[in-house]
Write an enzyme that holds these catalytic residues in place. Structure first.
Site, mmCIF file in Angstrom:
data_model
loop_
_atom_site.group_PDB
_atom_site.id
_atom_site.type_symbol
_atom_site.label_atom_id
_atom_site.label_comp_id
_atom_site.label_asym_id
_atom_site.label_seq_id
_atom_site.Cartn_x
_atom_site.Cartn_y
_atom_site.Cartn_z
ATOM 1 N N LYS A 1 34.793 39.214 43.615
ATOM 2 C CA LYS A 1 35.048 40.468 42.887
ATOM 3 C C LYS A 1 36.295 41.195 43.409
ATOM 4 C CE LYS A 1 32.784 40.611 40.111
ATOM 5 N NZ LYS A 1 32.881 39.691 38.948
ATOM 6 N N HIS B 1 36.079 31.095 47.943
ATOM 7 C CA HIS B 1 35.553 32.341 48.479
ATOM 8 C C HIS B 1 35.201 32.186 49.963
ATOM 9 C CE1 HIS B 1 35.552 34.411 44.712
ATOM 10 N NE2 HIS B 1 34.524 33.789 44.176
ATOM 11 N N SER C 1 32.008 46.589 41.391
ATOM 12 C CA SER C 1 32.096 45.440 40.501
ATOM 13 C C SER C 1 30.902 44.503 40.705
ATOM 14 C CB SER C 1 33.409 44.688 40.752
ATOM 15 O OG SER C 1 33.529 43.584 39.895
#
Length: 287
Positions: free
Chosen positions: A45, A101, A131
């Protein structure tokens, strides 16, 4: 459903089991990077989808074919997700583009050996939280956020997918051999997208005419990306991601946390941030 039911604990962090079976985690551990690979690294995010639009357009000299014909998870795939197993990434011509990530210290040995170029994107963690709060509610493979204050404590404690925002950011800021890493923030992209595109192109060794930079920046405006079905996640079946609850590309702004957090929550967030980041000398745009 609970963390125990939906997540795999891998190297101390939660990963959604549906997207990260053991064979895909092993695949990444053994993955062989090339020196001319490009890796987009983010905490979830923080602007991954945006950079998955920008980088292919830069590398193609502004040709929109790849961003119009391939979903972002295929054009710049996550190496830790199961999809990477079936994309024949070893056969892709250079320069290959990937996403991750993962924290810096979780990358495979070949990464540290060949040192491919990395674009690491940061974002104000309050906006990351905001988010994530909306996103978690739309998916079937993540634990529902529950009450906002409860999710806030989970987020600050790192009991969310990919662990602590603080640990993630610090791992990349403390990376060795920083000359092959470009640090840029979500906020910088918002403030001056054209300049950001030009700087990213320079880092990637692509010489682009001013009008090409302008064309790429225009195409990568949030309002235009929302219209691209290869980027807005509209191809994902509703049973996995229900965008009637919240659009994947929701607002694309900085500072939306002010509409989300209560004053007490914001103060608590600031206190935790101050403590966790006290030894960090890097100057973020939002500081």
């Amino acid at each position: 459903m609970t963390e125990a039911e939906l997540y795999t604990l891998y190297k101390g962090i939660y990963l959604p089991s549906a997207l990260h079976p053991p064979e895909s985690l092993k695949y990444y551990e053994d993955f062989t990077f090339r020196p001319d690979d490009i890796l987009i690294a983010t905490y979830p995010k923080s602007g991954t989808t945006w950079m998955q639009e920008i980088v292919p357009l830069i590398m193609s000299g502004g040709d929109p074919a790849s961003v119009e014909s391939l979903p972002n998870w295929d054009r710049v795939p996550w190496l830790e997700e199961q999809r990477a197993l079936i994309l024949n990434l070893e056969q892709r011509p250079s320069p290959r583009m990937f996403s991750t990530h993962y924290r810096y210290n979780m990358l495979p040995p070949s990464f540290f050996k060949v040192k491919p170029k990395v674009i690491y994107i940061t974002r104000n963690p309050k906006d990351v939280f905001t988010s994530a709060f909306h996103y978690y509610d739309t998916t079937s493979f993540l634990v529902k956020p529950g009450p906002q204050n409860e999710f806030l404590h989970k987020f600050l404690d790192g009991n969310v997918m990919f662990g602590s925002w603080f640990d993630h950011v610090k791992s990349w800021l403390n990376a060795e051999d920083k000359e092959h890493i470009m640090y840029i923030s979500y906020e910088e992209l918002i403030m001056d997208l054209k300049d950001s595109v030009a700087r990213i192109a320079k880092f990637l060794g692509k010489s682009l005419e001013a009008e090409v930079v302008e064309k790429i920046a225009e195409r990568c405006l949030f309002k235009n990306m929302r219209q691209n079905n290869m980027s807005n996640y509209s191809l994902v079946p509703a049973q996995f991601m229900d965008q009637s609850k919240s659009k994947f590309l929701r607002k694309g702004i900085a500072g939306d946390w002010k509409n989300q957090l209560t004053e007490a929550e914001a103060e608590h967030f600031d206190a935790v941030y101050k403590d966790k980041m006290k030894d960090v000398t890097y100057k973020f745009v939002w500081d």
